[in-house]
Design an enzyme around this catalytic site. Structure first.
Site, short mmCIF file in Angstrom:
data_model
loop_
_atom_site.label_atom_id
_atom_site.label_comp_id
_atom_site.label_asym_id
_atom_site.label_seq_id
_atom_site.Cartn_x
_atom_site.Cartn_y
_atom_site.Cartn_z
N LEU A 1 0.64 -63.79 6.37
CA LEU A 1 0.90 -64.37 5.04
C LEU A 1 0.39 -63.38 4.01
O LEU A 1 -0.62 -62.71 4.22
CB LEU A 1 0.15 -65.70 4.90
N THR B 1 14.35 -59.23 23.62
CA THR B 1 13.65 -57.97 23.87
C THR B 1 12.27 -58.29 24.41
O THR B 1 11.88 -59.47 24.52
CB THR B 1 13.46 -57.17 22.56
N GLY C 1 11.26 -49.05 13.49
CA GLY C 1 10.73 -50.08 12.61
C GLY C 1 9.56 -50.80 13.26
O GLY C 1 9.44 -50.82 14.48
N TYR D 1 7.79 -56.98 5.76
CA TYR D 1 8.95 -56.63 6.59
C TYR D 1 10.26 -56.95 5.86
O TYR D 1 11.19 -56.14 5.81
CB TYR D 1 8.85 -57.41 7.90
N ASP E 1 7.21 -38.32 14.13
CA ASP E 1 6.87 -39.45 13.28
C ASP E 1 7.82 -39.42 12.08
O ASP E 1 7.79 -38.48 11.29
CB ASP E 1 5.41 -39.31 12.83
N VAL E 2 8.66 -40.45 11.96
CA VAL E 2 9.67 -40.43 10.89
C VAL E 2 9.07 -40.44 9.49
O VAL E 2 9.75 -40.15 8.52
CB VAL E 2 10.68 -41.61 11.01
#
Lengths: 465, 465
Positions: free
Chosen positions: A312, A406, A306, A369, A276-277
Site C-alpha cells: 500500500l 507462472t 519487470g 507497478y 542490467d537494463v
C-alpha cells in the site's frame, strides 16, 4: 501432500465442476503444421472487406455458407457497411442464427471502421457501438470460444467495390485481396489457436502497405529480436516463440539470472546477454552485441523485464517505488529512445512493451507497478503517433497480460489465485505462450499496419477501467 | 417479512460486517448551504496550475500546509510539472506522507496534462502513467475517500509561471487564477459530496473560456433543461437536481408513464411533456414545447430514457433487439441531430448522454443494451469532435452509471444484487442523486471546457474493459 495442494486438486477437479466451480474449456492452441482452425469459416456482412476475405485467407482455411447446418469454427463479419445506428441490426441478423452452430474454441471476429478515422457522425457512432456488442458477445460465448473487434482504416479495401457477403461455398472469389494484405497478420492471428487467451479485445489496423511472409509458419525468418527478462517465465517463452517463428533471439537478463539465461539462450539457439537494463549504457551494450553477433540492426525489441514490489502506498518505502519505476518504465523508455537515436533499429523495427491489467484498471497495493504499466501504454501511444507522423515503417504495441500461470502466480495464496484464475470469460488462467504468441504477431514484418495497440491477454478478465 | 428480506437485513448489518462482508462508509453527499468539504485542502506539486489553485477555489475552502499534522479533507496535487518518467517520484513524495492524515470521504485529485495534447514523447509517457497511479490509489483508499485524475489542456495556466506548491498556510497568493477558470467547475465538483460515488475516474478539461456563476449554489440559474425518461428513477432525480441548481426543467416521458411524469414535473416546478422519444417528430415536439413555454432555446438536453430487454443473443428475438436500439441509441442520435439542424439548441448548449458500465465492459445477456450504450460513447466522441472543430460553445458528455440503487436493482435476485453492490472501491451501491449531480456538473455554463468525457458513476466498480 500439503493441505493446500489437496484443496487445489479438489477445486480443479470434475467434482468441483459439478458443484459449480467453473473449470474452463481446454483451449485449442497453435501447433506447427496443424490447421489454424478445426473447422470451416463463415463470412458475413457486406462492407468494403467481405468480398476480399476469402482471397486474403486463401487455401489455409475452409469456408461454409451462412445457411449451412454443419458446425463452423469461425465467424467473420464485415461490419464496415454499418454507417448509421439503424444499420446495427445487421449484427443481430447475422449472429443470432449462427451461435448454436459454432464449435468449442470457435473464433468470432467483427471487422469495423476505426471510429476516430471517420468524418461522418452517424458512422462514427454506429462503429463505436460495435464495441459494446463484441465485448458482450465475448461474455456470452462458452467452451473456449472468443470474440474480437478489429477496427480498420477507412482506406483499407476502399479500392474494391462492396461485392456482397461472399459467403457462397462455391461462389466466385470477389475483388483481389491485395488491398487487404495489411489485415492478413491480424486475421490469421485471431483465426488460430495463437489467440487462445485473447478475448473481448479491440485491435486497430491501419492501411500501411504490408507483405505476406514466404511461409506463415516462419513469419519472423531472419529477423533479429531482443528480449529482456528472458531468463524465465513469460520472457523465456517469448524467446522460444520468436525463435520458433524464425527469429534470431538475443536473450537479455540481469547477470544474477545466471543459468536461467544460458538455458533460454541455448534452448532457442540464440545468444545470451547478461545486462542490467537500468544501466546507463544498456542501449549501447545491446546495439553493440547485436552488431557483433549478427552484423545487422535490431528488428524487434521486447521490453519484458519487470518487477513488482507490492505495498500500500502508505506503507511503501522509497526504494520500492524507485526500483519498480526504473526497471519497468524508465529503462524501456530510455533504451528505446537511445536505440532510435543511434540508428540501431531497422527500418521495419517492432517495439513491443509489456503492460499489465493493473496498468489499465489500477490495483490495490500496486501504485508503483500500475504507474509503470500505464506508462508503457503511454510509450505505445506516444511513439506510434511519432512513427505515423514521420511515415516510418516502425511499429510499437504492447501486451497487457491478465492472470497468467507462472511460478509467481503458483506461489500466490490459494484463495486469490483460484479466484484470479476464474474471473474471466474463459474461466481459467492463461499460459505464458499466449502472451508470447501475441508478441510474435506484433513482431511480424507482415504486421506493418498494426501499431499503437495495447492488447490484453487476459481471457477477457472482468477487471478493467 | 419474507426470507430474502431477513437475509438482506443480515447482509447489511454490523454482524455481517464483523464476519467480513464489506459494508462501505456512509458517503458524505452535497447539502445546500453546507461547506463543500468538512476539512481543509492540502495543495501540492509545482506545475503550471498549483500557484493559482487557492485563488481559483477562493474563500469557500480552508487550506493547510503539506506538513501540518491535523486532518485534511482533500489533497490536490498539480502533476503538470512531471515531464519525464523519472519525475513520477514526485507522486510518491507528496502522497506517501499524506495518506494517514486524510478524513473519511476525503477527496484526492491529481491534475495532469492531457497526454494526447502533448508533443513531447517523454512528457506524454509520464502523464499517461498518472492513470495507473490514481486508479490504484483509489483502490487503496478506504472509508469513502476517492481519487481522480484531471487531465488539462497544456494551454490551461500556461500564462502564469510555475510558482511552487503554494502550500504555505499564510503564503502570498500566486498568479491570478483567471487563466484557470475553465477548471473551476470540475475542481468544485470533485472537491465536494456531489462526486460521492465517482471514483478512480479520468476527466479531460480543455482551455475554452469559462465564466464562474454568480452563485455556485445556483449554477444553472435561468437555464432550460430537457430530461427524457423523467417520470421515475434516475430521470426523476436528474430533473430534481437540475431544478435545485436553478434550471427550468422540461420532463419528458412516454404517455403511459402518466402520473409519474406529472409528479416529477410538479415536484421540480417544471413542465411535463408526454412523448415517445422514438417518434419521427420527437425533436420537433420538444423544440416547440420549449419555445412555447419559455420562449428560449434549449440549454441542456439529457438523453436519459432507456430500456433493457436482457437475453442471450442466441435466445433474443428481433423485437428485443430493435426496441432497445431505437429507444437507447437511435432516438438520442436523431433528436440531437434534428435539434442542432433546427437551431433549437442555445449557443452554450449541453448535450448529455447516459451510457452504462455495460457499454464500456460489455455484459452477458446485454448485447442489445451494451451496443446502444457504447453507441452513446460514440455520440460523445463524434459530436465533441465536431463542436471542437467548429469552435462552437456547445459541449457533449455522458455518464456511465454502475450499480445504482433503484426500483430496478431492488428487484434483482439477492445474490447478484449484494455482490453487485459491493464489488467497487466504495463497497456499496450508488444513489440516483450521484448520477444526477454528475449530469448537473456537465450541464453548468461554467463547464464550457468540459466536453467529450464519459464519466463513470460507479464507485470504481471493478468491472471494465
Amino acid at each position: 501432500m500439503p493441505k493446500s495442494g489437496l484443496l487445489e486438486q479438489f477445486i480443479n477437479s470434475p467434482l468441483a465442476a459439478k458443484a459449480g466451480v467453473p473449470q474452463g474449456e481446454k483451449l485449442r492452441r497453435h501447433a506447427p503444421g496443424e490447421p489454424a482452425l478445426d473447422g470451416p469459416v463463415v463470412i458475413g456482412g457486406d462492407g468494403r472487406l467481405a468480398g476480399g476475405l476469402r482471397d486474403l485467407l486463401g487455401g489455409d482455411y475452409q469456408y461454409l455458407s451462412a445457411e449451412a447446418d454443419t458446425k463452423r469454427a469461425a465467424l467473420v463479419f464485415d461490419a464496415t457497411g454499418i454507417t448509421r445506428p439503424e444499420d446495427l441490426e445487421a449484427l443481430y441478423d447475422f449472429f443470432h442464427p449462427q451461435l448454436r452452430k459454432v464449435t468449442p474454441c470457435a473464433r468470432l471476429v467483427v471487422l469495423g471502421t476505426t471510429p476516430e478515422a471517420t468524418a461522418d457522425i452517424d458512422e462514427r457512432i454506429a462503429q463505436r457501438a460495435l464495441e459494446g456488442f463484441t465485448r458482450s458477445l465475448a461474455k456470452e460465448l462458452r467452451r473456449g470460444a472468443t470474440c474480437q473487434l478489429v477496427y480498420t482504416d477507412p482506406a483499407l479495401g476502399a479500392g474494391s467495390a462492396a461485392t456482397g457477403a461472399g459467403t457462397g461455398e462455391g461462389g466466385a472469389h470477389a475483388a483481389s485481396a491485395s488491398g487487404l494484405t495489411p489485415l492478413a497478420s491480424t486475421l490469421r492471428f485471431l483465426l488460430s489457436g495463437k489467440s487462445a487467451f485473447v478475448d473481448g479485445q479491440v485491435i486497430r489496423v491501419g492501411a500501411q502497405a504490408a507483405e505476406e511472409p514466404a511461409d506463415w509458419e516462419r513469419p519472423l525468418e531472419g529477423r533479429v529480436a531482443v528480449v529482456t527478462g528472458a531468463a524465465r517465465g513469460i520472457g523465456a517463452t517469448i524467446a522460444e516463440v520468436l525463435a520458433r517463428d524464425g527469429a534470431r533471439v538475443v536473450c537479455v537478463d540481469i547477470p544474477a539470472a545466471g543459468e536461467g539465461l544460458t538455458n533460454t539462450a541455448n534452448k532457442v539457439k540464440g545468444t545470451a546477454l547478461p545486462l542490467d537494463v537500468t544501466a546507463d549504457n544498456a542501449a549501447e551494450v545491446i546495439a553493440e552485441h547485436v552488431r557483433e553477433r549478427f552484423d545487422a540492426p535490431i528488428d524487434t525489441i521486447v521490453h519484458n523485464a519487470g518487477v513488482t514490489r507490492d505495498k500500500l502506498l502508505a506503507n511503501m518505502n522509497e526504494g520500492q517505488w524507485k526500483m519498480v519505476q526504473n526497471i519497468n518504465l524508465v529503462a524501456p523508455v530510455r533504451i528505446t529512445e537511445a536505440l532510435l537515436e543511434a540508428g540501431a533499429l531497422s527500418d521495419s523495427a517492432r517495439v513491443v512493451g509489456v503492460s499489465s491489467m493493473a496498468g489499465i484498471s489500477g490495483n490495490r497495493g500496486q501504485t508503483n507497478y500500475a504507474t509503470t504499466k500505464a506508462g508503457v501504454i503511454g510509450l505505445v501511444d506516444a511513439l506510434s503517433g511519432k512513427f505515423a507522423e514521420t511515415g516510418a515503417g516502425l511499429t510499437v504495441n504492447a501486451v497487457a497480460p491478465g492472470f497468467i500461470e507462472t511460478a509467481m502466480t503458483a506461489a500466490m495464496p490459494l484463495g486469490p489465485r483460484e479466484v484470479g484464475r476464474r474471473i474471466n470469460s474463459l474461466q481459467q488462467g492463461g499460459q505464458t505462450v499466449d502472451v508470447a504468441e501475441t508478441i510474435a504477431y506484433f513482431a511480424a514484418p507482415a504486421s506493418s499496419a498494426v501499431s499503437g495497440n495495447t492488447v490484453r491477454v487476459c481471457g477477457q478478465n472482468m477487471m478493467g477501467a
